[in-house]
Enzyme design. Structure first.
Site, PDB file in Angstrom:
ATOM      1  N   TYR A 179       0.808  -1.210   0.000  1.00 23.52           N
ATOM      2  CA  TYR A 179       0.000   0.000   0.000  1.00 23.52           C
ATOM      3  C   TYR A 179       0.847   1.268   0.000  1.00 23.52           C
ATOM      4  O   TYR A 179       0.383   2.322  -0.437  1.00 23.52           O
ATOM      5  CB  TYR A 179      -1.045  -0.032   1.120  1.00 23.52           C
ATOM      6  CG  TYR A 179      -2.290  -0.742   0.642  1.00 23.52           C
ATOM      7  CD1 TYR A 179      -3.229  -0.050  -0.119  1.00 23.52           C
ATOM      8  CD2 TYR A 179      -2.494  -2.096   0.852  1.00 23.52           C
ATOM      9  CE1 TYR A 179      -4.351  -0.687  -0.621  1.00 23.52           C
ATOM     10  CE2 TYR A 179      -3.610  -2.740   0.349  1.00 23.52           C
ATOM     11  CZ  TYR A 179      -4.540  -2.032  -0.387  1.00 23.52           C
ATOM     12  OH  TYR A 179      -5.638  -2.658  -0.900  1.00 23.52           O
ATOM     13  N   HIS A 189      -6.040  -3.082   6.222  1.00 20.98           N
ATOM     14  CA  HIS A 189      -5.334  -4.011   5.337  1.00 20.98           C
ATOM     15  C   HIS A 189      -4.204  -4.742   6.066  1.00 20.98           C
ATOM     16  O   HIS A 189      -3.442  -5.478   5.434  1.00 20.98           O
ATOM     17  CB  HIS A 189      -4.786  -3.274   4.113  1.00 20.98           C
ATOM     18  CG  HIS A 189      -5.856  -2.847   3.157  1.00 20.98           C
ATOM     19  ND1 HIS A 189      -6.701  -3.750   2.551  1.00 20.98           N
ATOM     20  CD2 HIS A 189      -6.237  -1.623   2.710  1.00 20.98           C
ATOM     21  CE1 HIS A 189      -7.554  -3.093   1.762  1.00 20.98           C
ATOM     22  NE2 HIS A 189      -7.295  -1.803   1.846  1.00 20.98           N
TER      23      HIS A 189
END
Lengths: 736, 736
Positions: A259, A414
């Protein structure tokens, strides 16, 4: 109806050919504002001169020319990720961005006209849209896409394309597009979606970047201010606060490498726009230059160009990705760090911007230097106090032996429940693996390309990682909000000597349970690759089952233990928390003499040797149970299990050895060179001794204290061991 | 004791320093005989001039210099494959060969002395040896190695090294080595092992090559004659007969691609020696130049440089292998075919011989041309009448779509029971796979590196291949001697038009069962890759269970059928003939509407769509049951099953489609473009029609007759179809 009226007005004006001077703000220019004129001029002048940039131009031309030929298609949004309308709107923003840049580079008005015509269609469509029909409950609905995140990405690309052609438009068209596409979109993504926009999260960064750049292009300071400081302009959210909270002082991004790769584009693109329009902010120097650090950190968290697949991550994601072409170009333009040129070379791509031209120019001039992959600790948390990722590399290349200890904080939604896990690479291959995310990005038949249910039931669960599991449950009971509150402590890290060491501790992942893990990358004379030594000590307040899984990639060639195999009817290991996905191949009781397994990965053997706690057993298994939809990869794992213990110490060594050469048909060193592992607990330290078949031994002394000045004493095999600080190594008669 | 006396004699002679003129045959030279003096001279003169050869010299120097530094080690044989003495004797023959060649190239006597000193140690050891202690019952025992095959390989390398330095020896040393190493070894491998030497088999080829070259070097015509014509010199066996019987007229070698790669070295090396010493034999023109054809055929039977893994074959075996460096060099020296230079370039290696110098020279001169990978039928059998391998390629490169129909004869003991099987490659990946052999070459912990038990229980069995299985038993009841007696008939092959077709028939693999299979590589406008169409018709004389397995490589992304899954307790499919190794994931009834499965392999989707016979079911499974030693790879398969049928027709289409790009995060075409498959049986033909979602259809008309001039008529959808010959294609409204 209000929307319909709005977009009809300019059209009517156009039809009757009237100038409408009131439409153009008299005090602002229509010309590009995101790049300076000199840079744009240089880009146009030298576009064909440097191969990397010339290829980028050619590639973009091919894409945009094909889009022009295919005709503009701005469909009414309908499909989820991977579906036609989803992919078409993605193609559109790429084409729009490409057309804008090509117009600046080539001066060919067909590109400006194409962008204009497409945007005029969006100006018709966009005002008519409500929430996307394929939206789901988990994500904020977009208008063009099922989630607003994709709308933000559209805006980030779209506004850049628009900026490049805005000065070519008639005042009517410009106002129409300003108002009905970009102002509406920026409004929707800011005040229309404050629950996303004001997050401290990458979704908000994309939104802020799009909205903020729209502010610059439309000369609308309100959008800029909201983007920088949140919809209430208090600074409690918005871009600057995101920089403060989402990055650690080392440039580590809280959600992890995958990410970080994704978030870095809006951070860098918007920062670039801020630097151009608000140079007084010195945005690239903000927080000690953390945005520029973030570029290098993102690259450091890769192996052979692929991101460490920690947290939700796709294994096939590499530095060859649009976000990183942009980031590397911007980073290079700001720093002129020649190591970034070698990354651009590996990518084979650059940005179609003045920054990209600089990269191509200096690469062509031979200025690239190898990127210095480092053994380093990348601290997590805004103040660097929430653990971190410890990267230990056998050399400065990117295909050597790399040990990664994942001692970071949760990393938000996440994040995985993988406290103190580790992975290992060697010779270009993953050896000890992390599953990454259970997701087939944009593959519609796999839940529309979204994260699969198995991402929750398997990939995030603790047992899917190489770390301690207590009572077949995951860290924080798999509640990331709970996980967000507690982070590991990085007790010690040493990456600047041949022997590299990371020690971290975690308390609170399970009630009453504290565990500490030391991972050592240990070069030994005569062994081509360093050994990996793993010492994990757990203390619980009541008896528990402790599992230590090892996910490996390779084919088993030898087992030290006698497996009781389930060869004709394969049971499932457990009921929940990931255990329901594990087929059991067999189990065996372990003892110090038999606890080893050797596998072959490509050209090398790997022996995992355990010093099992008393009563331990081993479970060999494979992922894939309770997976009727074939959503999981069928990978092998080993679990070392102790039951009914409060305290336990797991010691293991992973030994890369030998070579298998299918071309030459030769095998050397397929037998482990370890005779035994021994462990002794002293008053204030652990001693791990490795005895070699070829003679000699190495003892690692690991003190509880991290105090660099504290002295320690122990005795082993009748010999006194004295050392200062957390870690020491004593070699006895180790011969190459 | 006899041996001991023999080797003491020369030592004694040496010790007392007496010349023994009788030892050297007065009428023969001691100088190199395997290469002509001019070639050797050129090799020495230009060794440093051309990069490929210079690298070869440097590599060999490094290896031999290390061996010299390590000191000569000629251990008493003890270990099986992969063990120390096994690997040391392998290292020795490589070092011996290298030292000989380096002496010729550099003139440095240290290499000659090293070779001499090592051979003197062999001269001591060899006469003392009996059968190898690690020999087993399946293979003829060697003396230096567990199987005599390796002894033959030793001799092939050793005699070449010896030839290169023999003229540097004192007469005493020469006689000692002649007599106690090479004459003994050649005697042992010929008259001492007639049961191997007189075979028509690659083991015999290695033996003949070693013995024959020894004959030339020692000027012993008896060895040469035996090598050429068998120990009885009748010509019923020996090298010439091997050439007659082991190759087809197309240069296909009966054991298949992997063993052709292995066998080609002794064929070519010995042929080269024959050509040098008996030029009148015109050995390279023998049988219409079949040995030179064999080189090209070996290369044709590869994908991306890796051999089609048919029969017993290791998946990791590529053209980068010692046998092929030699073969390509010799082939180039004979033909000067520039396509072979591009192969040498891919290999990055060449032979350390005058032939290798030519390769390096012409490669440096830029003479390489791309190797023309062809769609072709490679017939099997000495007369080309025992079936063959049909290779259908989408283009002339080596990473396009390649369909391989394996319609060959048994291929002796390394053959698999895979009549009319097929495999498919695309975009550089295996898509429809062949397991190859169950073996970890030279990995001692895996049965000493020999073929594993699972090679018999799984890899050779019919169900391990993509072809018909009758009643869960294998072709010929898995008896290769029975299989050796019957071969398929290649009915038809067409490789020179865009649509490529192979039809073959097999009778006698099971009593009363005949089956015929047509495989078509079918380019269709609008599809990036050709479709694969499979029509398999079986006739049996009594009701049976017919299985049609498909072994695929990829991750399932969509199923047309609703699977009844075994997600919590995984049963085994069968009891024997490979079925005991299959875990069942689930089963489902099939109908024409639901019979499809889509998987993703790297960047492309593949949909396998069946037109199932009435009552068919599908079984999805995974290899790995009854595999307590983890000897098998855990790969997926699909089985289409019909029970209680005498006659059945299986029709299927494999459709490559779309693209998955993880860098760009784009997916296109993840849905199949096939609406339906239809099949009609006419009086004398099968019609297979493919209807496309995007409109239009293609009908394949496949006549029973292979007569190129026979006319056929059928009607379909009210339309008359007329064609001449075995195959025709009718397109209706297919639009790109």
């Amino acid at each position: 109806m209000r929307h319909a009226t709005l977009w009809l007005a300019p059209l009517t004006a156009l039809a009757i050919g009237l100038a409408q001077p009131a439409l153009a703000a008299p005090t602002t220019s229509a010309g590009p504002v995101l790049f300076d004129p000199a840079g744009l001029k240089a880009m146009a002048a030298d576009a064909a001169r440097y191969p990397l940039f010339a290829e980028e131009v050619a590639r973009t031309r091919k894409m945009v020319d094909a889009a022009i030929k295919a005709g503009i298609d701005v469909p009414v949004p309908k499909d989820p990720g991977g579906g036609f309308t989803h992919e078409q709107h993605k193609r559109n923003y790429m084409a729009l961005y490409g057309a804008g840049m090509l117009y600046r580079i080539t001066g060919d008005v067909k590109y400006a006209h194409f962008a204009r015509d497409m945007l005029l269609q969006y100006a018709k469509l966009y005002p008519t849209l409500g929430p996307h029909p394929a939206a789901n409950r988990e994500e904020a609905a977009g208008r063009l896409f099922w989630q607003s995140l994709n709308d933000s990405v559209w805006l980030v690309y779209g506004i850049q394309g628009y900026d490049a052609i805005r000065d070519t438009l008639s005042p009517q068209d410009r106002k129409n597009i300003d108002d009905n596409v970009f102002r509406r979109m920026a409004t929707f993504l800011s005040t229309g979606r404050p629950e996303v926009f004001n997050l401290i999260h990458n979704h908000a960064t994309w939104a802020c970047a799009g909205v903020g750049m729209t502010g610059y292009v439309l000369h609308d300071q309100n959008f800029v201010d909201m983007a920088l400081k949140g919809t209430d302009k208090s600074g409690k959210s918005g871009f600057l606060r995101q920089i403060d909270l989402l990055f650690s002082p080392d440039g580590y991004y809280t959600e992890g490498p995958y990410y970080e790769r994704y978030a870095i584009q809006p951070f860098l693109v918007f920062a670039r726009a801020i630097d151009e329009n608000d140079p007084g902010r010195h945005i690239f120097q903000y927080r000690d230059g953390v945005l520029l650090k973030a570029i290098r950190t993102t690259i450091q968290l890769t192996y052979d160009g692929y991101f460490f697949p920690l947290n939700d991550a796709l294994l096939d994601k590499s530095l060859r990705t649009a976000e990183l072409y942009q980031a590397v170009a911007t980073g290079y333009a700001e720093t002129h760090d020649p190591a970034l040129l070698s990354i651009a070379k590996w990518q084979g791509r650059t940005a179609l911007t003045p920054d990209g031209l600089e990269v191509a120019r200096d690469l062509a001039a031979g200025k690239a230097k190898p990127f210095p992959y480092a053994s380093a600790l990348f601290r997590d948390g805004p103040e660097g106090k929430q653990g971190g990722i410890a990267v230990m590399r056998s050399d400065a290349g990117d295909t050597g032996e790399v040990l990664v200890a994942k001692n970071t904080a949760m990393g938000m939604g996440h994040g995985h429940f993988d406290k103190l896990s580790w992975i290992l690479y060697d010779d270009g291959h993953p050896i000890v693996t992390d599953y990454g995310a259970a997701r087939f990005l944009n593959v519609e038949s796999k839940e529309g390309g979204r994260y699969l249910e198995e991402n929750e039931t398997w990939a995030k669960q603790t047992v899917a990682h190489n770390t301690l599991v207590v009572n077949e449950t995951s860290d924080f009971d798999a509640d990331w909000h709970a996980g967000q509150k507690v982070a590991p402590t990085q007790i010690y890290f040493s990456g600047d000597r041949p022997t590299k060491v990371s020690t971290a501790e975690m308390a609170g992942a399970w009630p009453g349970v504290t565990f500490r893990r030391t991972l050592v990358q240990l070069p030994v004379a005569g062994n081509a690759r360093p050994l990996i030594v793993d010492l994990l000590r757990v203390h619980g307040d009541k008896p528990a089952t402790y599992d230590l899984p090892l996910h490996y990639s390779g084919h088993i060639v030898d087992l030290g233990f006698k497996l009781q195999s389930h060869v004709t009817n394969r049971p499932v290991l457990g009921k929940a928390n990931g255990y329901q996905h594990i087929w059991v191949d067999g189990t065996a009781p372990l003892d110090a003499g038999n606890a080893r397994m050797t596998w072959l990965t490509d050209g090398r053997f790997y022996t995992y040797r355990m010093l099992p706690p008393a009563g331990a057993e081993v479970i060999l298994g494979q992922i894939g149970a309770n997976d009727a939809n074939f959503n999981l990869r069928r990978e092998p794992l080993l679990i070392e299990r102790v039951t009914g213990a409060k305290d336990a110490t797991f010691v293991a060594v992973l030994e890369p050895h030998g070579a298998y050469d299918p071309s030459a048909e030769t095998v050397v060193g397929d037998k482990s060179n370890l005779a035994a592992i021994r462990h002794v607990r002293t008053a204030d330290a652990d001693l791990v001794t490795i005895d070699f078949v070829s003679g000699g031994s190495v003892t690692l002394a690991i003190a509880d204290s991290a105090d660099a000045d504290a002295g320690h004493h122990a005795s082993l095999d009748g010999r006194a061991l004295d050392w200062t600080g957390h870690f020491a190594r004593f070699d006895t008669g180790v011969t190459p």
